[in-house]
Write a protein that holds these residues in place. Sequence first.
Motif: not given
Length: 109
Positions: A100, A81-83, A98, A31, A78-79
């Motif tokens: 992909r 981490e991105a969040q 965010i 991501y 991971t999502r």
Amino acid sequence: MLAQNNDDSLIHIIIKKQIALNAQKQTYSGYRIQLYFGPQREKAYELRTEFIKLMTHYGAYVIYHQPNFKLRVGDFRTRLEAQKALLEIQSYYPSAFIVRDDIKIITDD
């Protein structure tokens, strides 16, 4: 029984080739956070420079897909981490979101 040994040898050769290909791979599915999407190249690069000054710990990438430029930041596996990063980034860039993307593989070498 000879055919079985040849089949096993072929399988081992294929596995070794796949391992070698994986070792050469420089990206990983993950991501990033998108900050800009539009036709203005200068704006994409200005935002990139601004972002790098604000947050030196994230990579920033300008991507061109005709006819638009995208500014994406981070290399998150991971999502989640991105969040977490998005919450920090949105204080400066409220419209960030965010996406992909293929990310750089970060090794501990």
